[in-house]
Scaffold this active site. Sequence first.
Site, PDB file in Angstrom:
ATOM      1  N   ASP A   1       0.541  -1.241  -0.360  1.00 26.28           N
ATOM      2  CA  ASP A   1      -0.500   0.139   0.403  1.00 26.28           C
ATOM      3  C   ASP A   1       0.662   1.420  -0.146  1.00 26.28           C
ATOM      4  OD1 ASP A   1      -2.520  -2.001   0.154  1.00 26.28           O
ATOM      5  OD2 ASP A   1      -1.715  -1.759   1.731  1.00 26.28           O
TER       6      ASP A   1
ATOM      7  N   LYS B   1       2.135   1.906  -5.465  1.00 25.64           N
ATOM      8  CA  LYS B   1       2.904   0.972  -6.562  1.00 25.64           C
ATOM      9  C   LYS B   1       2.448   1.871  -7.978  1.00 25.64           C
ATOM     10  CE  LYS B   1       3.252  -2.748  -4.942  1.00 25.64           C
ATOM     11  NZ  LYS B   1       2.787  -2.537  -3.406  1.00 25.64           N
TER      12      LYS B   1
ATOM     13  N   GLY C   1      -4.301  -4.480  -3.620  1.00 28.94           N
ATOM     14  CA  GLY C   1      -5.185  -3.226  -4.956  1.00 28.94           C
ATOM     15  C   GLY C   1      -3.490  -1.731  -5.317  1.00 28.94           C
ATOM     16  N   HIS C   2      -4.094  -0.894  -5.615  1.00 25.04           N
ATOM     17  CA  HIS C   2      -3.271  -0.168  -6.531  1.00 25.04           C
ATOM     18  C   HIS C   2      -5.178   0.533  -6.632  1.00 25.04           C
ATOM     19  CE1 HIS C   2       0.623  -1.750  -7.473  1.00 25.04           C
ATOM     20  NE2 HIS C   2      -0.099  -2.502  -8.507  1.00 25.04           N
TER      21      HIS C   2
ATOM     22  N   GLN D   1       1.909  -6.437  -2.964  1.00 27.94           N
ATOM     23  CA  GLN D   1       2.601  -6.741  -2.005  1.00 27.94           C
ATOM     24  C   GLN D   1       3.711  -5.975  -1.860  1.00 27.94           C
ATOM     25  OE1 GLN D   1       0.914 -10.019  -3.880  1.00 27.94           O
ATOM     26  NE2 GLN D   1      -0.683  -9.141  -2.988  1.00 27.94           N
TER      27      GLN D   1
END
Length: 429
Positions: free
Chosen positions: A13, A16, A40-41, A223
């Site tokens: 988190d 990225k 998630g992004h 991750q």
Amino acid sequence: MPAIVIVGAQWGDEGKGKATDLLSSRLDYVVKFNGGNNAGHTVVIGDEKYALHLLPSGILTPGVVPVISNGVVVDIEVLFEELDALTARGLDVSKLVVSANAHVIASYHRTIDKVTERFLGKRQIGTTGRGIGPAYADKINRVGIRIQDLFDENILRQKVEGALHQKNHLLVKVYNRRAILVNEVVAELLSYAERLRPMVADTSLLLHQALEAGKTVLFEGGQATMLDVDHGTYPFVTSSSATAGGAATGSGIGPARLERIIGIVKAYTTRVGSGPFPTELFDENGDFLRETGHEFGTTTGRPRRVGWYDAPIARYAARINGITDFVLTKLDILTGLPTIPVCVAYNVDGVRFDELPVNQSDFHHATPIYEEFPGWTEDITGARTFDDLPKNAQDYVIALEGMSGSRISAIGVGPARDAIVVRHDLIGG
């Protein structure tokens, strides 16, 4: 042109997606090389916010070829849902390529994930329950189902039968659940085959040819370093290789091709799920960082655990990944704090550790040794050069750079797409 890897340098988190977006106009391919839809992004483009879970964030950039490579485990239902959601918002997703060798998350993986996590009780890992770990376990146990298996019904049926033979005994006799029917699983997976078929390719060959042709390829890790199955805070980790080495094995590209390794770090630290977290905050500072930084999981919505910046973890990530450049995100969230502590070492039962303790028990019992830096009150969201930042913010960044094992080449100063200060070119210099 270079092959570039972006990896999280903390517990995930870190932002990225923002770093990928910064480079997107100069990229030809963006590759997701590990994980599944358990992370998630969030990418902000103009007034639009996009939450991606399984898809590489490059899918938002016209002209970029997004690739899901062999190291990923794919929940095909989720894949189609994400594609449909982006299409409904007017985005072209037709360039997506999926590796024939990527493994499939079947319905029984999600079932196993949820019942086993509940069975652990107080020893729960903090899994998202999306079947990621069981799918990787099947891969290692050589009873996994790959994307290419969906195009041969006989092979698919044999593999599902083999996978369920032991699992049904476990579900029925240990967890008191009903057995999963082979025909139901096969029928569900076959229903995806025709829509999936045009997307599937030998992605290792595709990426090799792209690099040979001088294309720029970005490998985007899911991750983060501290969740890597080998190098993270085991067993409170994910089930894949989330470090830069995973980009080679997870895509079929030789490691000598990887020229730039970009590590993403927040200006503070967060993590989701169980496990050690030396700088974790339980006071009003923690509440401030969580609320101001909107620290709630993109995938799960769970409140993230928050803490101060941990320099030994950044150094560890730099060493494990061979990081050439850091991108420091969310510096703006610290605005308004009178002082900002940074963990520079650990105390374990009276013994100082300047680097991460190799012993798991020591790390669990580590307490941070802090150095404090003066804060700033000026709004930095409009800064676009390093000189635009207040002196105290500059000093904070320079101090982190000196502690973290590599140069800080870009700094996120706000949620907007262009809210970033670039100090060094992340591709060319």
